[in-house]
Design an enzyme around this catalytic site. Structure first.
Site, mmCIF file in Angstrom:
data_model
loop_
_atom_site.group_PDB
_atom_site.id
_atom_site.type_symbol
_atom_site.label_atom_id
_atom_site.label_comp_id
_atom_site.label_asym_id
_atom_site.label_seq_id
_atom_site.Cartn_x
_atom_site.Cartn_y
_atom_site.Cartn_z
ATOM 1 N N ASP A 143 -2.303 -1.459 10.394
ATOM 2 C CA ASP A 143 -2.678 -1.279 8.983
ATOM 3 C C ASP A 143 -2.988 -2.617 8.304
ATOM 4 O OD1 ASP A 143 0.613 -0.441 7.555
ATOM 5 O OD2 ASP A 143 -0.121 -2.143 8.703
ATOM 6 N N LYS A 176 0.853 -1.196 0.000
ATOM 7 C CA LYS A 176 0.000 0.000 0.000
ATOM 8 C C LYS A 176 0.891 1.249 0.000
ATOM 9 C CE LYS A 176 0.904 1.191 4.471
ATOM 10 N NZ LYS A 176 1.693 2.405 4.844
HETATM 11 C C1 LIG Z 1 2.980 3.740 9.991
HETATM 12 C C2 LIG Z 1 1.854 3.053 9.264
HETATM 13 C C3 LIG Z 1 0.967 4.095 8.594
HETATM 14 O O1 LIG Z 1 0.184 3.486 7.606
HETATM 15 O O2 LIG Z 1 2.295 2.172 8.247
HETATM 16 P P1 LIG Z 1 3.776 1.640 7.887
HETATM 17 O O3 LIG Z 1 4.674 2.805 7.737
HETATM 18 O O4 LIG Z 1 4.175 0.749 9.011
HETATM 19 O O5 LIG Z 1 3.567 0.920 6.594
HETATM 20 C C4 LIG Z 1 0.998 2.212 10.231
HETATM 21 O O6 LIG Z 1 0.400 3.050 11.205
HETATM 22 C C5 LIG Z 1 1.826 1.138 10.929
HETATM 23 O O7 LIG Z 1 0.951 0.081 11.205
HETATM 24 P P2 LIG Z 1 1.586 -1.278 11.784
HETATM 25 O O8 LIG Z 1 2.905 -1.527 11.108
HETATM 26 O O9 LIG Z 1 0.529 -2.322 11.679
HETATM 27 O O10 LIG Z 1 1.876 -0.824 13.278
HETATM 28 P P3 LIG Z 1 1.631 -1.726 14.572
HETATM 29 O O11 LIG Z 1 2.363 -3.009 14.383
HETATM 30 O O12 LIG Z 1 0.174 -1.723 14.883
HETATM 31 O O13 LIG Z 1 2.363 -0.799 15.670
HETATM 32 C C6 LIG Z 1 3.780 -0.724 15.696
HETATM 33 C C7 LIG Z 1 4.140 0.417 16.625
HETATM 34 O O14 LIG Z 1 3.871 1.653 15.944
HETATM 35 C C8 LIG Z 1 3.276 2.595 16.851
HETATM 36 N N1 LIG Z 1 1.945 2.985 16.335
HETATM 37 C C9 LIG Z 1 1.354 2.294 15.299
HETATM 38 C C10 LIG Z 1 0.135 2.722 14.812
HETATM 39 C C11 LIG Z 1 -0.469 3.860 15.383
HETATM 40 N N2 LIG Z 1 -1.656 4.326 14.913
HETATM 41 N N3 LIG Z 1 0.124 4.525 16.420
HETATM 42 C C12 LIG Z 1 1.320 4.103 16.890
HETATM 43 O O15 LIG Z 1 1.869 4.720 17.829
HETATM 44 C C13 LIG Z 1 3.225 1.932 18.212
HETATM 45 O O16 LIG Z 1 4.421 2.293 18.897
HETATM 46 C C14 LIG Z 1 3.263 0.459 17.866
HETATM 47 O O17 LIG Z 1 3.846 -0.292 18.911
HETATM 48 N N1 LIG Z 2 5.103 -11.776 6.691
HETATM 49 C C1 LIG Z 2 5.843 -10.730 7.094
HETATM 50 N N2 LIG Z 2 6.354 -9.862 6.189
HETATM 51 C C2 LIG Z 2 7.065 -8.754 6.603
HETATM 52 N N3 LIG Z 2 7.310 -8.441 7.884
HETATM 53 C C3 LIG Z 2 6.827 -9.301 8.805
HETATM 54 C C4 LIG Z 2 6.074 -10.461 8.456
HETATM 55 N N4 LIG Z 2 5.715 -11.080 9.580
HETATM 56 C C5 LIG Z 2 6.222 -10.348 10.592
HETATM 57 N N5 LIG Z 2 6.914 -9.286 10.139
HETATM 58 C C6 LIG Z 2 7.555 -8.224 10.957
HETATM 59 O O1 LIG Z 2 6.788 -7.001 10.723
HETATM 60 C C7 LIG Z 2 7.670 -5.870 10.615
HETATM 61 C C8 LIG Z 2 7.506 -5.182 9.264
HETATM 62 O O2 LIG Z 2 6.161 -5.061 8.974
HETATM 63 P P1 LIG Z 2 5.773 -4.373 7.570
HETATM 64 O O3 LIG Z 2 4.282 -4.356 7.524
HETATM 65 O O4 LIG Z 2 6.532 -5.007 6.447
HETATM 66 O O5 LIG Z 2 6.335 -2.889 7.768
HETATM 67 P P2 LIG Z 2 5.835 -1.629 6.962
HETATM 68 O O6 LIG Z 2 4.357 -1.551 7.214
HETATM 69 O O7 LIG Z 2 6.626 -0.508 7.531
HETATM 70 O O8 LIG Z 2 6.149 -1.886 5.513
HETATM 71 C C9 LIG Z 2 9.080 -6.389 10.740
HETATM 72 O O9 LIG Z 2 9.501 -6.139 12.054
HETATM 73 C C10 LIG Z 2 8.972 -7.901 10.508
HETATM 74 O O10 LIG Z 2 9.911 -8.586 11.299
#
Ligand SMILES: C[C@@](CO)(OP(=O)(O)O)[C@H](O)COP(=O)(O)OP(=O)(O)OC[C@H]1O[C@@H](n2ccc(N)nc2=O)[C@H](O)[C@@H]1O
Ligand SMILES: Nc1ncnc2c1ncn2[C@@H]1O[C@H](COP(=O)(O)OP(=O)(O)O)[C@@H](O)[C@H]1O
Length: 275
Positions: free
Chosen positions: A135, A8
């Site tokens: 997400d 995404k």
């Molecule tokens: C930042 C975003 C924006 O779209 O995407 P990515 O950059 O990872 O793709 C998302 O919020 C990433 O979602 P996701 O990767 O599922 O985060 P989670 O595992 O739920 O949370 C990881 C950590 O990010 C922080 N977190 C996440 C989401 C949120 N709304 N507030 C937070 O503060 C928290 O510290 C949490 O412990």
């Molecule tokens: N199937 C998977 N693919 C990618 N990352 C994974 C998976 N399962 C667990 N993880 C853990 O999730 C984190 C990355 O999540 P990801 O959604 O790829 O990040 P982002 O949303 O920033 O692209 C890493 O810490 C990784 O170790």
């Protein structure tokens, strides 16, 4: 069953407040990006354990902690699921702001629901997905949507945001920025623009009215993010931005028959195609 978990992009991302649960409230428009992993789910022999094998990009952590395995365990706690063999081929960079892991989890939920005829509605699958990450839920419906709260609650767009076929270039500089670190660097504030109002306007205006709070907070620490963005604009992008918490930066090139062929340093991963 073979499925292809796509990534995404975030069109705009505003972090608007700290929640009692320690997460942040955010506003963003999530858009599917057809950069995909491959996930196969096959029934395993009775009495055996559920397994996950991995190929492609290495994923930090043990297979037992992989989000695909966690998705299976979540459903197995509520349904009498037989054991399965899962195989994940990883192509979407990890921790890149592309939602790769979250997509794998959501597609695992959808595959198991179909494979074993669990009869779960999309809303029920979204509820399971929310327990796997902020997400994950987006990837159940997997269409452009306005996301708010933790990024896991949605409002349909009440205007046509038709980016289908738009040439897109995604540049990942191989910089792993943890989501937690990225959030820690941003001070929540009211959005400077109404995101949906801004996106109703022509894409050429988005450069000044659609921004990502992570980008502004992280670029001083990681100047490469700004360098990539400027290179995309210099190559003719109408809009360019960091996706999510990064470090992937994307550029949109409407009107181009194909994405410009640019040269990037060794260690960068680049995806180009159409949305
Ligand atoms: C930042 C975003 C924006 O779209 O995407 P990515 O950059 O990872 O793709 C998302 O919020 C990433 O979602 P996701 O990767 O599922 O985060 P989670 O595992 O739920 O949370 C990881 C950590 O990010 C922080 N977190 C996440 C989401 C949120 N709304 N507030 C937070 O503060 C928290 O510290 C949490 O412990
Ligand atoms: N199937 C998977 N693919 C990618 N990352 C994974 C998976 N399962 C667990 N993880 C853990 O999730 C984190 C990355 O999540 P990801 O959604 O790829 O990040 P982002 O949303 O920033 O692209 C890493 O810490 C990784 O170790």
């Amino acid at each position: 069953m073979l499925v292809f978990p796509n990534a995404k992009l975030n069109l705009g991302l505003y972090i608007t407040g700290l929640r009692p649960d320690g997460f942040r409230n955010l506003e963003s428009v999530f858009v599917p990006l057809p950069w995909s992993d491959a996930l196969e789910v096959l029934p395993a022999a009775k009495g055996t354990e559920t397994t996950l094998t991995l190929t492609g990009l290495p994923i930090p952590g043990e297979p037992a902690t992989n989000l695909c395995k966690k998705a299976y365990e979540l459903l197995a706690a509520d349904f009498d699921l037989p054991p399965v063999q899962m195989h994940l081929h990883k192509d979407v960079p990890i921790g890149a702001g592309l939602g790769g892991g979250s997509a794998d989890a959501a597609f695992a939920l959808k595959a198991l629901n179909t494979q074993f005829k669990l009869g779960l509605a999309p809303e029920q699958l979204e509820s399971y997905a929310r327990r796997l990450g902020s997400d994950c839920a987006f990837f159940i419906h997997n269409q452009p949507v306005f996301a708010h709260s933790r990024g896991d609650m949605f409002e349909e767009l009440d205007f046509a945001l038709d980016l289908t076929g738009t040439p897109c270039l995604v540049v990942y500089p191989g910089l792993h920025i943890s989501t937690a670190e990225a959030y820690a660097r941003v001070v929540p504030r009211a959005p400077r623009h109404d995101l949906r109002q801004s996106l109703r306007e022509p894409m050429a205006t988005w450069r000044d009215t659609v921004s990502n709070d992570f980008e502004e907070a992280l670029t001083p620490f990681y100047p490469v993010l700004g360098d990539i963005k400027q290179q995309l604009y210099a190559a003719g992008a109408t809009y360019a931005s960091l996706s999510g918490s990064g470090s992937a930066v994307y550029g949109l090139f409407p009107g181009f028959s194909e994405v410009p062929d640019l040269t990037w340093p060794a260690g960068y991963t680049v995806w180009s195609g159409q949305l």
